[in-house]
Design a protein around this motif. Structure first.
Motif, mmCIF file in Angstrom:
data_model
loop_
_atom_site.group_PDB
_atom_site.id
_atom_site.type_symbol
_atom_site.label_atom_id
_atom_site.label_comp_id
_atom_site.label_asym_id
_atom_site.label_seq_id
_atom_site.Cartn_x
_atom_site.Cartn_y
_atom_site.Cartn_z
ATOM 1 N N MET A 1 0.852 -1.170 0.000
ATOM 2 C CA MET A 1 0.000 0.000 0.000
ATOM 3 C C MET A 1 0.893 1.226 0.000
ATOM 4 S SD MET A 1 -2.766 1.113 2.878
ATOM 5 C CE MET A 1 -3.494 2.728 2.902
ATOM 6 N N PHE A 2 0.866 1.959 -1.096
ATOM 7 C CA PHE A 2 1.595 3.215 -1.166
ATOM 8 C C PHE A 2 0.676 4.289 -0.614
ATOM 9 C CE2 PHE A 2 3.849 0.528 -4.029
ATOM 10 C CZ PHE A 2 5.166 0.899 -3.881
ATOM 11 N N GLU A 3 1.196 5.029 0.357
ATOM 12 C CA GLU A 3 0.389 6.016 1.076
ATOM 13 C C GLU A 3 1.210 7.248 1.366
ATOM 14 O OE1 GLU A 3 -0.726 4.117 4.756
ATOM 15 O OE2 GLU A 3 1.342 3.829 5.340
ATOM 16 N N GLN A 4 0.536 8.257 1.905
ATOM 17 C CA GLN A 4 1.238 9.460 2.344
ATOM 18 C C GLN A 4 0.573 9.958 3.621
ATOM 19 O OE1 GLN A 4 0.886 12.697 -0.515
ATOM 20 N NE2 GLN A 4 -0.962 11.773 -1.322
ATOM 21 N N CYS A 7 -3.416 11.294 4.452
ATOM 22 C CA CYS A 7 -4.289 10.897 3.350
ATOM 23 C C CYS A 7 -5.601 10.375 3.940
ATOM 24 C CB CYS A 7 -3.607 9.824 2.497
ATOM 25 S SG CYS A 7 -4.702 8.960 1.364
ATOM 26 N N PRO A 8 -6.724 11.072 3.726
ATOM 27 C CA PRO A 8 -7.983 10.617 4.331
ATOM 28 C C PRO A 8 -8.455 9.270 3.787
ATOM 29 C CG PRO A 8 -8.376 12.471 2.854
ATOM 30 C CD PRO A 8 -6.885 12.307 2.967
ATOM 31 N N TRP A 9 -8.159 8.974 2.529
ATOM 32 C CA TRP A 9 -8.581 7.695 1.947
ATOM 33 C C TRP A 9 -7.726 6.554 2.506
ATOM 34 C CZ3 TRP A 9 -13.172 8.002 0.279
ATOM 35 C CH2 TRP A 9 -13.632 9.178 -0.298
ATOM 36 N N CYS A 10 -6.458 6.825 2.770
ATOM 37 C CA CYS A 10 -5.585 5.825 3.398
ATOM 38 C C CYS A 10 -6.089 5.525 4.811
ATOM 39 C CB CYS A 10 -4.145 6.322 3.462
ATOM 40 S SG CYS A 10 -3.405 6.715 1.858
ATOM 41 N N GLN A 11 -6.463 6.563 5.519
ATOM 42 C CA GLN A 11 -6.969 6.402 6.881
ATOM 43 C C GLN A 11 -8.288 5.632 6.886
ATOM 44 O OE1 GLN A 11 -7.045 10.482 8.178
ATOM 45 N NE2 GLN A 11 -4.816 10.555 8.440
ATOM 46 N N ALA A 12 -9.147 5.917 5.907
ATOM 47 C CA ALA A 12 -10.420 5.188 5.803
ATOM 48 C C ALA A 12 -10.152 3.709 5.541
ATOM 49 C CB ALA A 12 -11.286 5.781 4.693
ATOM 50 N N PHE A 13 -9.207 3.414 4.645
ATOM 51 C CA PHE A 13 -8.857 2.024 4.368
ATOM 52 C C PHE A 13 -8.355 1.349 5.642
ATOM 53 C CE2 PHE A 13 -5.768 -1.260 3.658
ATOM 54 C CZ PHE A 13 -6.453 -2.125 2.835
ATOM 55 N N ASP A 14 -7.434 1.988 6.338
ATOM 56 C CA ASP A 14 -6.870 1.407 7.569
ATOM 57 C C ASP A 14 -7.958 1.133 8.599
ATOM 58 O OD1 ASP A 14 -4.245 1.306 6.677
ATOM 59 O OD2 ASP A 14 -3.718 3.259 7.534
#
Length: 110
Positions: A1-4, A7-14
């Motif tokens: 998972m490439f993230e930054q 990132c609100p979408w990364c946080q939602a996924f997590d």
């Protein structure tokens, strides 16, 4: 998972998928690894083209990219896209079909 960071979408996924994914059959077969796009790329992923958009999920097998999921559009979309990626991994000629055959054999004999 490439993230930054942030990132609100990364946080939602997590939050929505992260706890479930690691326990799933796909998660056991293709463990999730978090890679910050703002940091140097790990040497074993040097062949992966990094995008500025996050999250990007890249399925890698034996040093090559099988495919990727760009973005996170919710649970149903993620699991559907992941299913399609895993089908690519198991396609004839990818090497994944051998893993699948071994798993079936071990289940039958075990």
């Amino acid at each position: 998972m490439f993230e930054q960071p942030d990132c609100p979408w990364c946080q939602a996924f997590d939050r929505e998928i992260g706890p479930i994914y690691r326990k799933s059959e796909d998660g056991l077969r293709a463990p999730l690894r978090h890679v910050d796009i703002d940091k140097p790329l790990p040497a074993d992923l040097s062949f992966v083209q990094v995008e500025r958009f996050t999250p990007v999920f890249v399925l890698v097998d034996k040093g090559r990219e099988i495919g990727r999921i760009r973005g996170y559009g919710g649970e149903e979309m993620f699991w559907t896209q992941l299913y399609m990626l895993m089908q690519k991994l198991d396609a004839p000629g990818t090497g994944g079909e051998r893993t699948q055959a071994r798993e079936k054999t071990s289940r039958a004999s075990g």
